[in-house]
Design a protein around this motif. Structure first.
Motif, PDB file in Angstrom:
ATOM      1  N   LYS A 112      -6.330  32.100 -10.605  1.00  0.00           N
ATOM      2  CA  LYS A 112      -7.564  31.822 -10.785  1.00  0.00           C
ATOM      3  C   LYS A 112      -7.561  30.996 -12.299  1.00  0.00           C
ATOM      4  O   LYS A 112      -8.350  29.876 -12.358  1.00  0.00           O
ATOM      5  CB  LYS A 112      -8.569  32.800 -11.234  1.00  0.00           C
ATOM      6  CG  LYS A 112      -8.744  33.598  -9.812  1.00  0.00           C
ATOM      7  CD  LYS A 112      -9.746  34.714 -10.128  1.00  0.00           C
ATOM      8  CE  LYS A 112      -9.958  35.467  -8.588  1.00  0.00           C
ATOM      9  NZ  LYS A 112     -10.874  36.758  -8.697  1.00  0.00           N
ATOM     10  N   THR A 113      -6.778  31.405 -13.173  1.00  0.00           N
ATOM     11  CA  THR A 113      -6.529  30.451 -14.153  1.00  0.00           C
ATOM     12  C   THR A 113      -6.063  29.109 -13.974  1.00  0.00           C
ATOM     13  O   THR A 113      -6.454  28.045 -14.575  1.00  0.00           O
ATOM     14  CB  THR A 113      -5.575  31.285 -15.349  1.00  0.00           C
ATOM     15  OG1 THR A 113      -6.202  32.414 -15.758  1.00  0.00           O
ATOM     16  CG2 THR A 113      -5.248  30.337 -16.717  1.00  0.00           C
ATOM     17  N   PHE A 114      -5.114  28.975 -13.027  1.00  0.00           N
ATOM     18  CA  PHE A 114      -4.519  27.829 -12.652  1.00  0.00           C
ATOM     19  C   PHE A 114      -5.558  26.969 -12.209  1.00  0.00           C
ATOM     20  O   PHE A 114      -5.396  25.695 -12.436  1.00  0.00           O
ATOM     21  CB  PHE A 114      -3.403  28.043 -11.457  1.00  0.00           C
ATOM     22  CG  PHE A 114      -2.968  26.862 -10.827  1.00  0.00           C
ATOM     23  CD1 PHE A 114      -2.308  25.858 -11.383  1.00  0.00           C
ATOM     24  CD2 PHE A 114      -3.357  26.761  -9.579  1.00  0.00           C
ATOM     25  CE1 PHE A 114      -1.676  24.689 -10.699  1.00  0.00           C
ATOM     26  CE2 PHE A 114      -2.873  25.421  -8.932  1.00  0.00           C
ATOM     27  CZ  PHE A 114      -1.996  24.428  -9.738  1.00  0.00           C
ATOM     28  N   LEU A 148       0.994  33.041 -10.407  1.00  0.00           N
ATOM     29  CA  LEU A 148       1.019  33.937  -9.516  1.00  0.00           C
ATOM     30  C   LEU A 148      -0.018  33.952  -8.442  1.00  0.00           C
ATOM     31  O   LEU A 148      -1.217  33.751  -8.805  1.00  0.00           O
ATOM     32  CB  LEU A 148       0.904  35.488 -10.196  1.00  0.00           C
ATOM     33  CG  LEU A 148       1.871  35.537 -11.242  1.00  0.00           C
ATOM     34  CD1 LEU A 148       1.604  37.068 -12.029  1.00  0.00           C
ATOM     35  CD2 LEU A 148       3.345  35.486 -10.873  1.00  0.00           C
ATOM     36  N   SER A 149       0.374  34.090  -7.316  1.00  0.00           N
ATOM     37  CA  SER A 149      -0.719  34.309  -6.225  1.00  0.00           C
ATOM     38  C   SER A 149      -0.137  34.789  -4.938  1.00  0.00           C
ATOM     39  O   SER A 149       1.322  34.597  -4.740  1.00  0.00           O
ATOM     40  CB  SER A 149      -1.144  32.840  -5.865  1.00  0.00           C
ATOM     41  OG  SER A 149      -2.280  33.035  -4.674  1.00  0.00           O
ATOM     42  N   SER A 150      -1.024  35.532  -4.025  1.00  0.00           N
ATOM     43  CA  SER A 150      -0.275  36.268  -2.965  1.00  0.00           C
ATOM     44  C   SER A 150      -0.331  35.427  -1.977  1.00  0.00           C
ATOM     45  O   SER A 150      -0.073  35.509  -0.556  1.00  0.00           O
ATOM     46  CB  SER A 150      -1.020  37.483  -2.707  1.00  0.00           C
ATOM     47  OG  SER A 150      -2.262  37.148  -2.570  1.00  0.00           O
ATOM     48  N   ARG A 151      -0.889  33.859  -1.861  1.00  0.00           N
ATOM     49  CA  ARG A 151      -1.012  32.945  -0.923  1.00  0.00           C
ATOM     50  C   ARG A 151      -0.443  31.755  -1.433  1.00  0.00           C
ATOM     51  O   ARG A 151      -0.362  31.587  -2.464  1.00  0.00           O
ATOM     52  CB  ARG A 151      -2.341  32.918  -0.466  1.00  0.00           C
ATOM     53  CG  ARG A 151      -3.533  32.952  -1.672  1.00  0.00           C
ATOM     54  CD  ARG A 151      -4.867  32.863  -0.777  1.00  0.00           C
ATOM     55  NE  ARG A 151      -5.689  33.891  -1.810  1.00  0.00           N
ATOM     56  CZ  ARG A 151      -7.102  33.662  -2.222  1.00  0.00           C
ATOM     57  NH1 ARG A 151      -7.525  32.369  -1.901  1.00  0.00           N
ATOM     58  NH2 ARG A 151      -7.727  34.384  -2.989  1.00  0.00           N
TER      59      ARG A 151
END
Ligand SMILES: NC(=O)c1ccc[n+]([C@@H]2O[C@H](COP(=O)([O-])OP(=O)(O)OC[C@H]3O[C@@H](n4cnc5c(N)ncnc54)[C@H](OP(=O)(O)O)[C@@H]3O)[C@@H](O)[C@H]2O)c1
Length: 174
Positions: free
Chosen positions: A50-52, A71-74
């Motif tokens: 979300k910060t990205f 960081l992301s799970s997708r």
């Protein structure tokens, strides 16, 4: 390895408005309060998805050539990043820290509310630098969340600045 947080919050503890807006933070950090020195000491940033997405909306990529791990799970689309050095990781914070340490990082800057909370909960953060901006916004994205146990902090220093910024540094007690 040191994991640090360096973040601006409203006095009522929010890092963004509910819709992600950062308009309550002074533009460009307001006045010098140590960010440039801090970021120069960092080998890699670890930011939440979300910060990205917020940062992608900025006029320019704010991290220069610094290594940035999103960081992301997708799958994350990096095609809009101009001139930056970005990669994606996912998984438990301890694994992310271990991977970064193995690739030569000594100082990591973790950013984004949910992301910071995950690293704090896992006991991986050593240093917090929190700059309070003199405003109440009533609602928003909180910096802190639930914990498995108390995290004891040692106050290192507090500085205040002419515009009303109050920066406090803490070490996580052993
Ligand atoms: N005031 C400030 O100085 C400051 C600083 C930074 C950010 N912000 C603001 O804070 C807001 C974002 O904070 P936030 O708490 O909403 O979200 P965030 O921490 O930026 O992002 C959360 C997302 O990161 C991913 N994530 C986090 N840990 C992960 C892990 N271990 N493995 C895989 N994925 C992981 C997940 O993405 P997926 O859902 O894709 O899996 C999760 O939904 C934005 O509005 C931003 O502008 C303010």
């Amino acid at each position: 390895m040191t994991v640090s947080i360096f973040i601006g919050i409203s006095v009522d503890g929010f890092i963004a408005r509910p819709n992600g807006d950062l308009d309550f933070l002074p533009e460009g950090g307001g006045e010098p309060h140590g960010y440039d020195e801090f970021i120069a000491s960092v080998d890699a940033l670890v930011i939440g998805r979300k910060t990205f997405e917020t940062v992608l909306g900025f006029a320019a990529w704010p991290y220069g050539k610094k290594r940035v791990v999103v960081l992301s799970s997708r799958p994350v689309d990096f095609s809009a990043v101009r001139g930056g050095v970005v990669e994606q990781m996912a998984g438990p914070p301890a694994e992310i820290v271990a991977k970064l340490a193995a690739s030569g990082a000594h100082h990591i800057y973790v950013d984004g509310g949910i992301t910071i909370q995950g690293f704090l909960r896992a006991g991986l953060v050593q240093r917090l630098v929190i700059t309070r901006v003199p405003v109440l916004i009533g609602a928003g994205v909180p910096l802190f969340g639930t914990l498995l146990r108390d995290v004891r902090l040692r106050h290192v220093a507090t500085q205040h600045y002419p515009s009303g910024l109050v920066k406090s540094e803490y070490q996580v007690a052993a």
